[in-house]
Design a protein around this motif. Structure first.
Motif, PDB file in Angstrom:
ATOM      1  N   THR A  67      50.566  40.983  20.770  1.00 54.67           N
ATOM      2  CA  THR A  67      49.325  41.660  21.147  1.00 54.67           C
ATOM      3  C   THR A  67      48.511  40.844  22.144  1.00 54.67           C
ATOM      4  OG1 THR A  67      49.249  42.763  19.013  1.00 54.67           O
ATOM      5  CG2 THR A  67      47.186  42.660  20.245  1.00 54.67           C
ATOM      6  N   CYS A  68      48.464  39.529  21.965  1.00 51.52           N
ATOM      7  CA  CYS A  68      47.649  38.709  22.868  1.00 51.52           C
ATOM      8  C   CYS A  68      48.174  38.779  24.300  1.00 51.52           C
ATOM      9  CB  CYS A  68      47.555  37.268  22.373  1.00 51.52           C
ATOM     10  SG  CYS A  68      49.130  36.411  22.257  1.00 51.52           S
ATOM     11  N   GLU A  69      49.485  38.842  24.492  1.00 51.85           N
ATOM     12  CA  GLU A  69      50.041  38.944  25.846  1.00 51.85           C
ATOM     13  C   GLU A  69      49.819  40.354  26.405  1.00 51.85           C
ATOM     14  OE1 GLU A  69      51.958  37.311  29.302  1.00 51.85           O
ATOM     15  OE2 GLU A  69      50.800  36.504  27.645  1.00 51.85           O
ATOM     16  N   HIS A  70      49.972  41.363  25.575  1.00 55.34           N
ATOM     17  CA  HIS A  70      49.671  42.731  26.001  1.00 55.34           C
ATOM     18  C   HIS A  70      48.228  42.823  26.484  1.00 55.34           C
ATOM     19  CE1 HIS A  70      48.324  46.912  25.322  1.00 55.34           C
ATOM     20  NE2 HIS A  70      49.519  47.226  25.785  1.00 55.34           N
ATOM     21  N   ASP A  71      47.320  42.205  25.755  1.00 53.15           N
ATOM     22  CA  ASP A  71      45.903  42.224  26.138  1.00 53.15           C
ATOM     23  C   ASP A  71      45.683  41.564  27.504  1.00 53.15           C
ATOM     24  OD1 ASP A  71      45.383  43.487  23.743  1.00 53.15           O
ATOM     25  OD2 ASP A  71      44.511  41.710  22.777  1.00 53.15           O
ATOM     26  N   ARG A  72      46.386  40.478  27.775  1.00 51.99           N
ATOM     27  CA  ARG A  72      46.277  39.822  29.089  1.00 51.99           C
ATOM     28  C   ARG A  72      46.743  40.771  30.190  1.00 51.99           C
ATOM     29  NH1 ARG A  72      49.628  35.359  30.094  1.00 51.99           N
ATOM     30  NH2 ARG A  72      48.061  34.486  31.473  1.00 51.99           N
ATOM     31  N   TRP A  73      47.854  41.449  29.958  1.00 52.72           N
ATOM     32  CA  TRP A  73      48.374  42.388  30.955  1.00 52.72           C
ATOM     33  C   TRP A  73      47.376  43.511  31.205  1.00 52.72           C
ATOM     34  CZ3 TRP A  73      54.313  43.514  30.270  1.00 52.72           C
ATOM     35  CH2 TRP A  73      55.017  42.297  30.264  1.00 52.72           C
ATOM     36  N   MET A  74      46.722  43.976  30.144  1.00 52.22           N
ATOM     37  CA  MET A  74      45.743  45.057  30.319  1.00 52.22           C
ATOM     38  C   MET A  74      44.519  44.566  31.092  1.00 52.22           C
ATOM     39  SD  MET A  74      47.072  47.805  29.112  1.00 52.22           S
ATOM     40  CE  MET A  74      48.521  47.097  29.883  1.00 52.22           C
ATOM     41  N   ARG A  75      44.055  43.369  30.799  1.00 52.50           N
ATOM     42  CA  ARG A  75      42.909  42.838  31.548  1.00 52.50           C
ATOM     43  C   ARG A  75      43.250  42.742  33.033  1.00 52.50           C
ATOM     44  NH1 ARG A  75      42.814  38.842  27.622  1.00 52.50           N
ATOM     45  NH2 ARG A  75      42.698  37.124  29.144  1.00 52.50           N
ATOM     46  N   ALA A  76      44.422  42.238  33.357  1.00 52.52           N
ATOM     47  CA  ALA A  76      44.836  42.140  34.759  1.00 52.52           C
ATOM     48  C   ALA A  76      44.923  43.521  35.397  1.00 52.52           C
ATOM     49  CB  ALA A  76      46.170  41.411  34.861  1.00 52.52           C
ATOM     50  N   ALA A  77      45.469  44.484  34.675  1.00 52.52           N
ATOM     51  CA  ALA A  77      45.587  45.844  35.220  1.00 52.52           C
ATOM     52  C   ALA A  77      44.219  46.409  35.567  1.00 52.52           C
ATOM     53  CB  ALA A  77      46.296  46.756  34.215  1.00 52.52           C
ATOM     54  N   PHE A  78      43.269  46.279  34.665  1.00 56.14           N
ATOM     55  CA  PHE A  78      41.951  46.875  34.885  1.00 56.14           C
ATOM     56  C   PHE A  78      41.120  46.112  35.905  1.00 56.14           C
ATOM     57  CE2 PHE A  78      42.792  48.670  30.539  1.00 56.14           C
ATOM     58  CZ  PHE A  78      43.025  49.954  31.003  1.00 56.14           C
ATOM     59  N   LEU A  79      41.486  44.869  36.174  1.00 58.01           N
ATOM     60  CA  LEU A  79      40.743  44.079  37.152  1.00 58.01           C
ATOM     61  C   LEU A  79      41.340  44.142  38.556  1.00 58.01           C
ATOM     62  CD1 LEU A  79      40.107  40.857  35.027  1.00 58.01           C
ATOM     63  CD2 LEU A  79      38.382  42.541  35.754  1.00 58.01           C
ATOM     64  N   HIS A  80      42.641  44.376  38.681  1.00 57.68           N
ATOM     65  CA  HIS A  80      43.326  44.133  39.955  1.00 57.68           C
ATOM     66  C   HIS A  80      42.747  44.888  41.145  1.00 57.68           C
ATOM     67  CE1 HIS A  80      45.763  47.825  39.467  1.00 57.68           C
ATOM     68  NE2 HIS A  80      46.185  47.620  40.706  1.00 57.68           N
ATOM     69  N   ASP A  81      42.337  46.114  40.978  1.00 58.29           N
ATOM     70  CA  ASP A  81      41.763  46.894  42.079  1.00 58.29           C
ATOM     71  C   ASP A  81      40.297  47.246  41.830  1.00 58.29           C
ATOM     72  OD1 ASP A  81      43.940  46.870  43.760  1.00 58.29           O
ATOM     73  OD2 ASP A  81      44.495  48.963  43.466  1.00 58.29           O
ATOM     74  N   ALA A  82      39.648  46.515  40.934  1.00 55.99           N
ATOM     75  CA  ALA A  82      38.260  46.837  40.577  1.00 55.99           C
ATOM     76  C   ALA A  82      37.300  46.691  41.748  1.00 55.99           C
ATOM     77  CB  ALA A  82      37.810  45.963  39.408  1.00 55.99           C
ATOM     78  N   SER A  83      37.670  45.928  42.765  1.00 56.87           N
ATOM     79  CA  SER A  83      36.817  45.769  43.954  1.00 56.87           C
ATOM     80  C   SER A  83      37.392  46.461  45.181  1.00 56.87           C
ATOM     81  CB  SER A  83      36.631  44.275  44.271  1.00 56.87           C
ATOM     82  OG  SER A  83      35.876  43.656  43.276  1.00 56.87           O
ATOM     83  N   LYS A  84      38.387  47.263  45.000  1.00 51.63           N
ATOM     84  CA  LYS A  84      39.098  47.861  46.141  1.00 51.63           C
ATOM     85  C   LYS A  84      38.174  48.676  47.042  1.00 51.63           C
ATOM     86  CE  LYS A  84      42.937  48.965  48.334  1.00 51.63           C
ATOM     87  NZ  LYS A  84      43.729  48.006  49.070  1.00 51.63           N
ATOM     88  N   ASP A  85      37.191  49.342  46.480  1.00 50.96           N
ATOM     89  CA  ASP A  85      36.320  50.210  47.274  1.00 50.96           C
ATOM     90  C   ASP A  85      34.948  49.598  47.531  1.00 50.96           C
ATOM     91  OD1 ASP A  85      38.267  52.267  47.551  1.00 50.96           O
ATOM     92  OD2 ASP A  85      37.892  52.832  45.466  1.00 50.96           O
ATOM     93  N   ALA A  86      34.844  48.293  47.359  1.00 48.63           N
ATOM     94  CA  ALA A  86      33.579  47.602  47.649  1.00 48.63           C
ATOM     95  C   ALA A  86      33.379  47.494  49.161  1.00 48.63           C
ATOM     96  CB  ALA A  86      33.584  46.209  47.014  1.00 48.63           C
ATOM     97  N   ASP A  87      32.147  47.340  49.548  1.00 41.65           N
ATOM     98  CA  ASP A  87      31.798  47.160  50.951  1.00 41.65           C
ATOM     99  C   ASP A  87      32.478  45.895  51.493  1.00 41.65           C
ATOM    100  OD1 ASP A  87      29.853  47.832  53.271  1.00 41.65           O
ATOM    101  OD2 ASP A  87      29.506  45.694  52.850  1.00 41.65           O
ATOM    102  N   VAL A  88      33.011  45.978  52.699  1.00 42.94           N
ATOM    103  CA  VAL A  88      33.750  44.863  53.282  1.00 42.94           C
ATOM    104  C   VAL A  88      32.890  43.605  53.418  1.00 42.94           C
ATOM    105  CG1 VAL A  88      33.381  45.435  55.730  1.00 42.94           C
ATOM    106  CG2 VAL A  88      35.458  44.246  55.022  1.00 42.94           C
ATOM    107  N   ASP A  89      31.598  43.764  53.648  1.00 44.49           N
ATOM    108  CA  ASP A  89      30.736  42.583  53.740  1.00 44.49           C
ATOM    109  C   ASP A  89      30.662  41.849  52.400  1.00 44.49           C
ATOM    110  OD1 ASP A  89      30.174  42.905  56.457  1.00 44.49           O
ATOM    111  OD2 ASP A  89      28.453  44.208  56.053  1.00 44.49           O
ATOM    112  N   LEU A  90      30.603  42.595  51.298  1.00 41.44           N
ATOM    113  CA  LEU A  90      30.612  41.971  49.978  1.00 41.44           C
ATOM    114  C   LEU A  90      31.957  41.284  49.740  1.00 41.44           C
ATOM    115  CD1 LEU A  90      29.412  41.395  47.192  1.00 41.44           C
ATOM    116  CD2 LEU A  90      30.273  43.638  46.464  1.00 41.44           C
ATOM    117  N   LEU A  91      33.046  41.939  50.114  1.00 38.74           N
ATOM    118  CA  LEU A  91      34.368  41.339  49.936  1.00 38.74           C
ATOM    119  C   LEU A  91      34.492  40.041  50.737  1.00 38.74           C
ATOM    120  CD1 LEU A  91      36.635  44.514  50.068  1.00 38.74           C
ATOM    121  CD2 LEU A  91      35.865  43.260  48.047  1.00 38.74           C
TER     122      LEU A  91
END
Length: 180
Positions: free
Chosen positions: A37-61
């Motif tokens: 479960t602990c490794e599954h949880d790590r994979w889920m955190r990475a999944a939900f974070l990986h594109d979390a900033s994809k649509d942010a303003d380029v200046d912020l990026l």
């Protein structure tokens, strides 16, 4: 799976659907591989974070990831990793998975390698050819072999598009060749 993004995320509805599909794929692989479960949880955190900033303003990026290879389209991973760290994520493997998911990284642990695969093999991202379907099915029993195939495909596509290979990508590819 419905994407559960952090409060700081800037992702469109379409991007959230992609994130959910990546999380679904990772969760299915984790179950097939009988991960703790602990490794599954790590994979889920990475999944939900990986594109979390994809649509942010380029200046912020640019502000969050000023040295991200000087390519605006690749800043979302490093920016998301920076924001995740600022908001309490301490797992370096998860942060590295998010930071390098678009380019590859020789220093990854399993969470980075699996996110790289799930993001690239997500069915709606590049179409669902029979080969991609076979690769997705092979991951639980041959993650290293599929990783080499996907990395080779990505390197080849980058070269065919006339884009430069980043040093971090070359290092990733070289490490895969040495391990293979």
């Amino acid at each position: 799976m419905t994407a559960v993004l952090p409060g700081w995320a800037q992702a469109s509805a379409e991007r959230c659907q992609h994130i959910g599909r990546v999380a679904d794929r990772l969760s299915a692989w984790a179950a097939a591989m009988d991960l703790p479960t602990c490794e599954h949880d790590r994979w889920m955190r990475a999944a939900f974070l990986h594109d979390a900033s994809k649509d942010a303003d380029v200046d912020l990026l640019r502000e969050l990831a000023p040295r991200a290879w000087s390519i605006d389209a690749l800043r979302h991973g490093p920016a998301a990793a920076e924001l995740a760290a600022q908001h309490g994520e301490t797992d370096q493997g998860v942060l590295d998975a998010v930071r390098y998911h678009s380019v590859g990284y020789a220093g990854w642990d399993d969470v980075g390698r699996m996110l790289y695969l799930a993001d690239f093999l997500e069915p709606r991202r590049h179409g669902d050819s029979p080969e991609r379907h076979r690769l997705r099915g092979r991951v639980p029993r041959d993650p290293g072999g599929v990783l080499r195939t996907v990395a080779e495909t990505r390197v080849r596509l980058t070269i065919m598009r006339g884009q430069p290979l980043l040093p971090v990508t070359v290092g990733f590819w070289s490490a895969l060749l040495c391990d293979g």
